[in-house]
Design an enzyme around this catalytic site. Structure first.
Site, PDB file in Angstrom:
ATOM      1  CB  CYS A  71      -0.956  -0.010   1.201  1.00 45.62           C
ATOM      2  SG  CYS A  71      -0.144   0.210   2.790  1.00 45.62           S
ATOM      3  CB  ALA A  72       0.258   4.833   0.372  1.00 41.50           C
TER       4      ALA A  72
END
Length: 374
Positions: A71-72
């Site tokens: 994810c980020a």
């Protein structure tokens, strides 16, 4: 039992062997910028899809392969990885997500000669390439990125002292580590003075040094003026065999001339660079650029580079000798500009200072300095 956490180096090793990456960011973010590799399978299923017990979501995932969740910044990936772990999947997640991947560097040796070693340092998430040229215990670093510890560790490993640092141009898509690395090591930092107007940073004008020599043998480092991407762009010719081409020539394209707001004017310089300056170089010269735009450009040797003759054959724009047609091709396909490039340029010029956290934020996203006409 806690879900396995991996770092960027471990992820890179898995990618080399083959792995499934599950990216749980929003589709728009995934399409804009994602982890790529020749041996990986990439899936994009947003994390909120896993919050509902929907068998169709899980049916998209392989049961017999390791899955690395991305994810980020790591939080959402951990949550999804824990859900998958409970369902029996072989799963791990990248601890700090794309933010961590954006700061990962992988060195690859391009060539080892009797008294010369040339190493390409690949910042895979950005498509940024920098170089260390080593001879007799001394090193030249070309186009270093801002994480200078990567170069300090590499120099220590190679038992070399960094003596010279060159930026081939004023970078627009990432923050240079050139000046800071010079301050740390006592090396001389070179860049064309036309790139640094209004700067208070300490540097040595590259145009005053037609050749650099270091080591106990002659390592000729010739700064070849190759404007077009920026007015003061240079390429570095090492021993008449290796062209560290900055953002002028890529394996599959040319540097974009529009970032200074003078696309047509700079395109003329780019034309002269290609058909006058570079035209004088042998087909056997190995071109080693400062960026690449496609993971396929990494060759079987593990680095990005190609013989100039092969680039001339495969790169359409380098065969377009009609100046008007060349200009139209170059200015008509420049595409989106690098994110935050105006602020990054001023940071590299030394007129703006930012924190490490802000620098990471500014650099998030892909390289957009190349024009592809392969």
């Amino acid at each position: 039992m806690a879900v396995k956490v991996i770092n960027a180096k471990e992820l890179h090793e898995k990618i080399e062997k083959g792995v499934v990456i599950l990216d749980v960011r929003n589709p728009e973010d995934y399409q804009e910028w994602k982890i790529e590799g020749k041996n990986l399978t990439s899936l994009n299923i947003p994390y909120f899809d896993f919050l509902e017990e929907n068998d169709e979501v899980f049916a998209q995932l392989p049961n017999d392969e390791e899955i690395v969740v991305i994810c980020a910044k790591g939080g959402s990936a951990q949550m999804v990885a824990e859900i998958l772990d409970q369902k029996g999947y072989n799963v791990s997640y990248l601890e700090k997500g794309m933010q961590e991947w954006s700061q990962f560097y992988h060195p690859a040796t391009v060539v080892t000669e009797e008294r010369l070693k040339l190493i390409q340092v690949n910042r895979l998430a950005k498509g940024c390439l920098s170089y260390m040229v080593i001879s007799e215990g001394q090193a030249l670093v070309v186009d270093p990125n801002r994480h200078i510890d990567e170069y300090l560790k590499l120099a220590e490993k190679e038992n070399a002292k960094i003596a010279h640092i060159i930026d081939t141009h004023l970078h627009a898509d990432h923050i240079s580590g050139g000046h800071e690395l010079a301050e740390k090591t006592g090396a001389t930092y070179y860049i064309s003075s036309s790139e640094m107007q209004g700067s208070n940073l300490r540097y040595e004008p590259l145009e005053n040094h037609k050749k650099l020599q270091f080591g106990s043998v002659e390592v000729q480092v010739i700064a070849v003026p190759t404007p077009g991407h920026t007015p003061g762009s240079v390429s570095i010719l090492v021993n008449d065999k290796y062209l560290l081409s900055g953002d002028t020539i890529f394996v599959g394209g040319l540097g974009r001339p529009d970032l200074g707001g003078k696309a047509r004017e700079w395109a003329q310089s780019l034309y002269d660079t290609v058909f006058k300056t570079i035209a004088n170089l042998s087909d056997d010269v190995l071109v080693l650029p400062s960026h690449y735009a496609d993971i396929k450009e990494i060759n079987e040797g593990g680095y990005v580079g190609a013989r100039l003759g092969d680039i001339r054959k495969s790169n359409e724009i380098m065969r377009t000798e009609d100046r008007k047609q060349f200009t139209e091709m170059v200015t008509g396909t420049v595409g989106a500009t690098p994110p935050n490039y105006e602020e990054i340029v001023e940071i590299n010029r030394g007129t703006v200072e930012v924190s490490a956290e802000k620098a990471t934020e500014l650099e998030i996203g892909p390289n957009r300095c190349a024009l592809h006409h392969a």
